[in-house]
Design an enzyme around this catalytic site. Structure first.
Site, mmCIF file in Angstrom:
data_model
loop_
_atom_site.group_PDB
_atom_site.id
_atom_site.type_symbol
_atom_site.label_atom_id
_atom_site.label_comp_id
_atom_site.label_asym_id
_atom_site.label_seq_id
_atom_site.Cartn_x
_atom_site.Cartn_y
_atom_site.Cartn_z
ATOM 1 N N ARG A 41 0.846 -1.183 0.000
ATOM 2 C CA ARG A 41 0.000 0.000 0.000
ATOM 3 C C ARG A 41 0.885 1.239 0.000
ATOM 4 O O ARG A 41 1.925 1.274 0.663
ATOM 5 C CB ARG A 41 -0.906 0.042 1.242
ATOM 6 C CG ARG A 41 -2.112 -0.882 1.195
ATOM 7 C CD ARG A 41 -3.118 -0.467 0.118
ATOM 8 N NE ARG A 41 -4.318 -1.287 0.106
ATOM 9 C CZ ARG A 41 -4.526 -2.322 -0.706
ATOM 10 N NH1 ARG A 41 -3.601 -2.691 -1.567
ATOM 11 N NH2 ARG A 41 -5.682 -2.980 -0.669
ATOM 12 N N GLU A 53 -3.996 7.458 -5.123
ATOM 13 C CA GLU A 53 -4.406 6.563 -6.219
ATOM 14 C C GLU A 53 -5.856 6.815 -6.572
ATOM 15 O O GLU A 53 -6.677 6.987 -5.660
ATOM 16 C CB GLU A 53 -4.247 5.111 -5.807
ATOM 17 C CG GLU A 53 -2.815 4.682 -5.610
ATOM 18 C CD GLU A 53 -2.695 3.191 -5.314
ATOM 19 O OE1 GLU A 53 -3.703 2.464 -5.465
ATOM 20 O OE2 GLU A 53 -1.614 2.760 -4.930
ATOM 21 N N HIS A 55 -0.840 0.013 -9.632
ATOM 22 C CA HIS A 55 -1.600 -0.862 -8.713
ATOM 23 C C HIS A 55 -2.256 -2.029 -9.464
ATOM 24 O O HIS A 55 -3.483 -2.176 -9.488
ATOM 25 C CB HIS A 55 -2.659 -0.070 -7.928
ATOM 26 C CG HIS A 55 -3.073 -0.771 -6.661
ATOM 27 N ND1 HIS A 55 -3.317 -0.120 -5.464
ATOM 28 C CD2 HIS A 55 -3.266 -2.078 -6.378
ATOM 29 C CE1 HIS A 55 -3.659 -0.984 -4.530
ATOM 30 N NE2 HIS A 55 -3.627 -2.198 -5.069
HETATM 31 C C1 DGY Z 1 -5.838 -6.043 -2.852
HETATM 32 O O1 DGY Z 1 -6.498 -7.063 -3.073
HETATM 33 O O2 DGY Z 1 -5.744 -5.551 -1.728
HETATM 34 C C2 DGY Z 1 -5.160 -5.422 -4.011
HETATM 35 O O3 DGY Z 1 -4.371 -4.347 -3.630
HETATM 36 C C3 DGY Z 1 -6.157 -4.981 -5.062
HETATM 37 O O4 DGY Z 1 -7.138 -4.226 -4.460
#
Ligand code: DGY
Length: 321
Positions: free
Chosen positions: A240, A269, A287
């Protein structure tokens, strides 16, 4: 009147997921595939029994307080749940689930791509060849950093971290890790455990982040923690954006403390950080760690398995509240 529970899919998921969802639920799709605002989420909660959100739909304390009592379950189409106030949702009696396991390999693959791309100067090399500006070669040209035999530090040795460690061993890297709890020896598979983050940072020629985003891990990588890495280290983040202080990252790259970074996640994002564009030592992707056909199907099916269990009256496998 239909007896099927009503399910909202706020974003476009895989065709196989939609087909299976339609078989068992009355499905409301967001054909435009635009992120839902807080007001749209709240309005939709009065029309549906269930939602399948992604990290793009935010269930803050305020949104949760305004949800209609009709909504009974959020079956997230994501493993990360930092977009959900779990405590508030639990207090409202709303079941929340996620999709662990099924995206670990795809995410670890992106981490490997980013680590290699950052270490071997992929942005610069691609730009040179693509632009037609490549007019020089020598043994001192575009020299990068080799993975083989290097020390890889992993922070967060859950499913994604372990999958990444397996792939890194294929590159003969020495794997070190920090995790809140030490893994069983068979799961470590030779990885060296560190009981503090500082200790793992000190030996990480390459560092990859695989821990969740929580108030405690926000800006885990900051001026101080980056300064603890060996000179010329490479940082990879597929977890993240909030884990990395992006200003500190730029300072570490400009000072040469970091050789390069590979990033799939950003503090803002979608969009990312416009200042990163000036740094060819940052190899980026938008991402897409879990964005493969196979994994998107698996995520959708895992979310549907959780919904099916819930509406059968069972506790879903991935219940979080
Ligand atoms: C997750 O599954 O957390 C990925 O980052 C995609 O959202």
């Amino acid at each position: 009147m239909s007896e099927k529970p009503v399910l909202w899919l706020p974003r476009k998921v895989s065709d196989a997921t939609v087909a299976r969802a339609r078989r068992d639920y009355e499905v409301i799709l967001n054909e435009a595939d635009t992120p839902a605002s807080a007001d749209e989420i709240v309005a939709m909660s009065a029309r549906v029994d269930a939602m399948m959100p992604n990290h793009s739909e935010v269930f803050s304390t305020d949104v949760v307080a305004r949800l209609d009592p009709r909504l009974r379950i959020l079956a997230n189409h994501s493993v990360g749940v930092d977009h959900c106030d779990l405590k508030a949702l639990g207090a409202r009696g709303i079941m929340v689930t996620n999709t662990p396991d099924v995206l670990s390999d795809a995410t670890a693959e992106i981490a490997m791509l980013l680590m290699l791309g950052a270490a071997r100067r992929a942005v610069e090399g691609d730009r040179l060849v693509r632009s037609g500006a490549w007019n020089f070669w020598s043994p001192s040209f575009m020299v990068g950093k080799q993975l083989t035999g290097a020390r890889l530090g992993i922070i967060g040795m859950g499913r994604v971290g372990q999958s990444f460690a397996r792939k890194a061993r294929g590159f003969d890297m020495q794997v070190h890790y920090f995790n809140r709890t030490r893994l069983a020896v068979e799961d470590e598979a030779g990885a060296i455990y560190h009981d503090t983050i500082e200790s793992v940072l000190a030996i990480s020629d390459f560092l990859s982040l695989h821990c969740p985003s929580t108030p405690e891990t926000r800006h885990l990588m900051n001026d101080h923690s980056l300064s603890l890495l060996p000179d010329g280290a490479v940082l990879v983040n597929t977890a993240r954006g909030a884990l990395v202080d992006e200003g500190a990252l730029i300072r570490a790259l400009e000072s040469g403390k970091l050789m390069a970074a590979g990033l799939d996640c950003f503090e803002v994002e979608p969009g990312g950080n416009a200042e990163f564009a000036a740094h060819e030592s940052i190899f980026m992707s938008p991402h897409i760690g879990s964005a493969t056909t196979r994994t998107r199907d698996a995520m959708g099916f895992r979310a549907l398995d959780n919904l099916d269990a819930f509406f059968r009256g069972d506790t879903p496998k991935d219940a979080l509240t």
